[in-house]
Design a protein around this motif. Structure first.
Motif, PDB file in Angstrom:
ATOM      1  N   LEU A 178       0.836  -1.191   0.000  1.00 24.93           N
ATOM      2  CA  LEU A 178       0.000   0.000   0.000  1.00 24.93           C
ATOM      3  C   LEU A 178       0.872   1.243   0.000  1.00 24.93           C
ATOM      4  CD1 LEU A 178      -2.604  -1.056   2.718  1.00 24.93           C
ATOM      5  CD2 LEU A 178      -2.757  -1.331   0.242  1.00 24.93           C
ATOM      6  N   GLY A 179       0.602   2.152  -0.926  1.00 24.46           N
ATOM      7  CA  GLY A 179       1.341   3.399  -0.999  1.00 24.46           C
ATOM      8  C   GLY A 179       0.895   4.388   0.062  1.00 24.46           C
ATOM      9  N   VAL A 180       1.672   5.476   0.180  1.00 26.44           N
ATOM     10  CA  VAL A 180       1.365   6.498   1.179  1.00 26.44           C
ATOM     11  C   VAL A 180       0.019   7.154   0.890  1.00 26.44           C
ATOM     12  CG1 VAL A 180       2.129   8.677   2.189  1.00 26.44           C
ATOM     13  CG2 VAL A 180       3.806   6.916   1.617  1.00 26.44           C
ATOM     14  N   ALA A 181      -0.267   7.414  -0.383  1.00 25.03           N
ATOM     15  CA  ALA A 181      -1.526   8.075  -0.749  1.00 25.03           C
ATOM     16  C   ALA A 181      -2.730   7.221  -0.368  1.00 25.03           C
ATOM     17  CB  ALA A 181      -1.538   8.374  -2.246  1.00 25.03           C
ATOM     18  N   VAL A 182      -2.632   5.916  -0.603  1.00 21.03           N
ATOM     19  CA  VAL A 182      -3.738   5.023  -0.264  1.00 21.03           C
ATOM     20  C   VAL A 182      -3.958   4.994   1.245  1.00 21.03           C
ATOM     21  CG1 VAL A 182      -4.535   2.631  -0.315  1.00 21.03           C
ATOM     22  CG2 VAL A 182      -3.394   3.612  -2.312  1.00 21.03           C
ATOM     23  N   ARG A 183      -2.877   4.930   1.996  1.00 24.33           N
ATOM     24  CA  ARG A 183      -3.008   4.883   3.451  1.00 24.33           C
ATOM     25  C   ARG A 183      -3.557   6.195   3.999  1.00 24.33           C
ATOM     26  NH1 ARG A 183       2.820   3.304   5.224  1.00 24.33           N
ATOM     27  NH2 ARG A 183       1.891   3.449   7.303  1.00 24.33           N
ATOM     28  N   ALA A 184      -3.124   7.327   3.428  1.00 19.87           N
ATOM     29  CA  ALA A 184      -3.646   8.619   3.865  1.00 19.87           C
ATOM     30  C   ALA A 184      -5.140   8.737   3.565  1.00 19.87           C
ATOM     31  CB  ALA A 184      -2.877   9.756   3.201  1.00 19.87           C
ATOM     32  N   ALA A 185      -5.545   8.302   2.364  1.00 21.79           N
ATOM     33  CA  ALA A 185      -6.964   8.342   2.007  1.00 21.79           C
ATOM     34  C   ALA A 185      -7.780   7.438   2.921  1.00 21.79           C
ATOM     35  CB  ALA A 185      -7.142   7.926   0.548  1.00 21.79           C
ATOM     36  N   ALA A 186      -7.220   6.282   3.296  1.00 23.30           N
ATOM     37  CA  ALA A 186      -7.919   5.378   4.208  1.00 23.30           C
ATOM     38  C   ALA A 186      -8.094   6.015   5.582  1.00 23.30           C
ATOM     39  CB  ALA A 186      -7.165   4.057   4.318  1.00 23.30           C
ATOM     40  N   SER A 187      -7.087   6.754   6.036  1.00 22.44           N
ATOM     41  CA  SER A 187      -7.192   7.438   7.334  1.00 22.44           C
ATOM     42  C   SER A 187      -8.307   8.463   7.323  1.00 22.44           C
ATOM     43  CB  SER A 187      -5.865   8.120   7.679  1.00 22.44           C
ATOM     44  OG  SER A 187      -4.819   7.177   7.810  1.00 22.44           O
ATOM     45  N   VAL A 188      -8.356   9.269   6.250  1.00 20.21           N
ATOM     46  CA  VAL A 188      -9.405  10.280   6.143  1.00 20.21           C
ATOM     47  C   VAL A 188     -10.782   9.614   6.077  1.00 20.21           C
ATOM     48  CG1 VAL A 188     -10.340  12.130   4.713  1.00 20.21           C
ATOM     49  CG2 VAL A 188      -7.872  11.943   5.051  1.00 20.21           C
ATOM     50  N   ALA A 189     -10.888   8.539   5.308  1.00 23.20           N
ATOM     51  CA  ALA A 189     -12.168   7.838   5.184  1.00 23.20           C
ATOM     52  C   ALA A 189     -12.593   7.228   6.519  1.00 23.20           C
ATOM     53  CB  ALA A 189     -12.067   6.756   4.114  1.00 23.20           C
ATOM     54  N   ALA A 190     -11.624   6.689   7.281  1.00 20.62           N
ATOM     55  CA  ALA A 190     -11.954   6.108   8.587  1.00 20.62           C
ATOM     56  C   ALA A 190     -12.513   7.168   9.530  1.00 20.62           C
ATOM     57  CB  ALA A 190     -10.717   5.451   9.194  1.00 20.62           C
ATOM     58  N   VAL A 191     -11.881   8.356   9.536  1.00 22.99           N
ATOM     59  CA  VAL A 191     -12.388   9.449  10.367  1.00 22.99           C
ATOM     60  C   VAL A 191     -13.786   9.857   9.918  1.00 22.99           C
ATOM     61  CG1 VAL A 191     -12.025  11.856  11.049  1.00 22.99           C
ATOM     62  CG2 VAL A 191     -10.086  10.287  10.962  1.00 22.99           C
ATOM     63  N   ALA A 192     -14.008   9.911   8.602  1.00 25.22           N
ATOM     64  CA  ALA A 192     -15.325  10.286   8.076  1.00 25.22           C
ATOM     65  C   ALA A 192     -16.396   9.277   8.498  1.00 25.22           C
ATOM     66  CB  ALA A 192     -15.279  10.404   6.556  1.00 25.22           C
ATOM     67  N   VAL A 193     -16.063   7.992   8.449  1.00 26.78           N
ATOM     68  CA  VAL A 193     -17.027   6.962   8.874  1.00 26.78           C
ATOM     69  C   VAL A 193     -17.315   7.097  10.367  1.00 26.78           C
ATOM     70  CG1 VAL A 193     -17.397   4.485   9.161  1.00 26.78           C
ATOM     71  CG2 VAL A 193     -16.427   5.354   7.038  1.00 26.78           C
ATOM     72  N   VAL A 224     -11.726  12.397  15.424  1.00 29.97           N
ATOM     73  CA  VAL A 224     -10.275  12.594  15.294  1.00 29.97           C
ATOM     74  C   VAL A 224      -9.562  12.088  16.551  1.00 29.97           C
ATOM     75  CG1 VAL A 224      -8.459  14.331  15.113  1.00 29.97           C
ATOM     76  CG2 VAL A 224     -10.485  14.508  13.671  1.00 29.97           C
ATOM     77  N   LEU A 225     -10.116  12.407  17.717  1.00 32.13           N
ATOM     78  CA  LEU A 225      -9.512  11.925  18.965  1.00 32.13           C
ATOM     79  C   LEU A 225      -9.518  10.408  19.039  1.00 32.13           C
ATOM     80  CD1 LEU A 225     -10.902  14.418  21.644  1.00 32.13           C
ATOM     81  CD2 LEU A 225      -8.536  14.183  20.894  1.00 32.13           C
ATOM     82  N   TRP A 226     -10.619   9.785  18.603  1.00 25.04           N
ATOM     83  CA  TRP A 226     -10.714   8.325  18.648  1.00 25.04           C
ATOM     84  C   TRP A 226      -9.701   7.687  17.710  1.00 25.04           C
ATOM     85  CZ3 TRP A 226     -11.537   4.461  21.397  1.00 25.04           C
ATOM     86  CH2 TRP A 226     -11.846   3.208  20.874  1.00 25.04           C
ATOM     87  N   GLN A 227      -9.520   8.293  16.550  1.00 29.24           N
ATOM     88  CA  GLN A 227      -8.518   7.773  15.627  1.00 29.24           C
ATOM     89  C   GLN A 227      -7.132   7.858  16.258  1.00 29.24           C
ATOM     90  OE1 GLN A 227      -9.709   6.464  12.882  1.00 29.24           O
ATOM     91  NE2 GLN A 227      -7.781   5.742  12.029  1.00 29.24           N
ATOM     92  N   GLY A 228      -6.881   8.959  16.968  1.00 25.26           N
ATOM     93  CA  GLY A 228      -5.605   9.093  17.664  1.00 25.26           C
ATOM     94  C   GLY A 228      -5.431   8.060  18.755  1.00 25.26           C
TER      95      GLY A 228
END
Length: 362
Positions: A178-193, A224-228
């Protein structure tokens, strides 16, 4: 006297500036609502639900993937990635679990009991935070039916956020790099969910008409706090507890899981408290209110204390009168002040219907 004057100056400052006054008001309301106990109750049922469900997952995989241990291990590692400490322990010892009907039945029953307990505890916490009178809350049957509906939505959302968190944390997933872009997009999507899940819970577990725009900010901050917390727990397990299992044993595993769940419950409660304070205008609060009766109550103090009385009304035809006498005289007050107190005047007194708590100003 110098310290007293400093406190008075700070009190006056925080009452004029929202960036200080709002956080103080949130802390005060959290203490007055016994927010720590509300979060602890959610965490207790969360623990009762997580552990049986994890064992249920392992047992089901023992049935379904018994011919492919490698794929079984990969699926377990992915699914348990969001559960620091105990997830790693079960994942490392999956071969010691063997699927059997009794384990599946016990895991399903225990998981359902704990999950319903989490939903009920969350409903009770939000009802208290939003000052919902007891007579206006759903009856036990309707409350549990609502919990089942919300749990269905949460189950789907948690599956999605689990996969996204795994994508965001691992460089390789099921053999793919997995590239950096994919992992970053997954992080943003996880926070959105997570934001969506929190909005869903706050909206459907609250017996008050609260607009989504009022809930969005707190839900975003909580997500965001929960993701942290998830990242921090994973990092701590991988870098600080590696090889420490023999030392800490089951005691450390259980404490780690309870702490992790409690942090999540605490974030959930604090986000709701923040929204309630802002929507109901429960600030600025007077600093001494938590420590003494010798204090001039602000309008926000009076609204808060009135709402607490309204929350405990059991019948719709019950009437509650809330009044506030002048504060007791402090040392050095003159006779005139004492006379006012002895006269028993009750400025700020108000009679309100049990089903209609005082509305906050727009």
């Amino acid at each position: 006297m110098v310290a007293l004057r400093a406190v008075q100056r700070f009190d006056a400052y925080q009452q004029r500036h929202g960036w200080v006054g709002v956080p103080i008001a949130v802390v005060y309301k959290f203490v007055e609502d016994q927010g720590g106990y509300l979060a602890a109750l959610i965490a207790y049922y969360g623990f009762l639900s997580v552990f049986p469900l994890l064992l249920l997952l392992v047992s089901v995989l023992g049935f379904v993937l018994h011919n492919d241990p490698h794929l079984q291990q990969q699926v377990v590692d992915s699914a348990l990635h969001q559960f620091p400490v105990i997830g790693d322990q079960i994942g490392e010892n999956i071969r010691s679990f063997h699927g059997n009907p009794l384990a599946v039945a016990a895991g399903a029953a225990g998981g359902l009991y704990g999950a319903l307990g989490v939903a009920q505890a969350a409903q009770n916490a939000l009802s208290k935070i939003w000052a919902v009178p007891r007579h206006a809350r759903p009856d036990p049957l309707r409350a549990r039916l609502r919990s089942l509906l919300v749990l269905g939505g949460f189950g789907i959302g948690l599956l999605a956020t689990t996969g996204l968190t795994v994508l965001a944390s691992d460089e390789r997933f099921l053999g793919a790099h997995l590239g950096v872009a994919v992992r970053a997009a997954a992080s943003v999507a996880a926070v959105a969910v997570n934001i969506g899940l929190l909005l869903f819970a706050y909206r459907f577990f609250t017996d008050r008409s609260v607009r989504l725009r009022h809930l969005a900010g707190a839900a975003a901050g909580a997500a965001v706090l929960w993701q942290g917390v998830q990242w921090g727990g994973t990092y701590y397990v991988r870098h600080q507890l590696r090889g420490a299992t023999a030392t800490y044993g089951l005691f450390g595993i259980v404490l780690g899981l309870i702490t992790w769940i409690y942090l999540g419950a605490l974030i959930f409660v604090l986000a709701a408290e923040t929204t309630s304070v802002r929507v109901h205008r429960l600030w600025p609060r007077s600093l001494p209110t938590l420590f003494t009766d010798k204090v001039e109550l602000s309008q926000a103090d009076q609204r808060a204390y009135t709402s607490y009385a309204m929350t405990e009304t059991f019948k719709g035809f019950e009437r509650v009168r809330v009044s506030f006498d002048p504060p007791p005289p402090r040392k050095g007050d003159g006779p005139a002040d004492r006379g006012v107190q002895e006269a028993g005047d009750a400025p700020g007194g108000a009679e309100v219907a049990a089903g209609h708590p005082p509305a906050p100003p727009d």
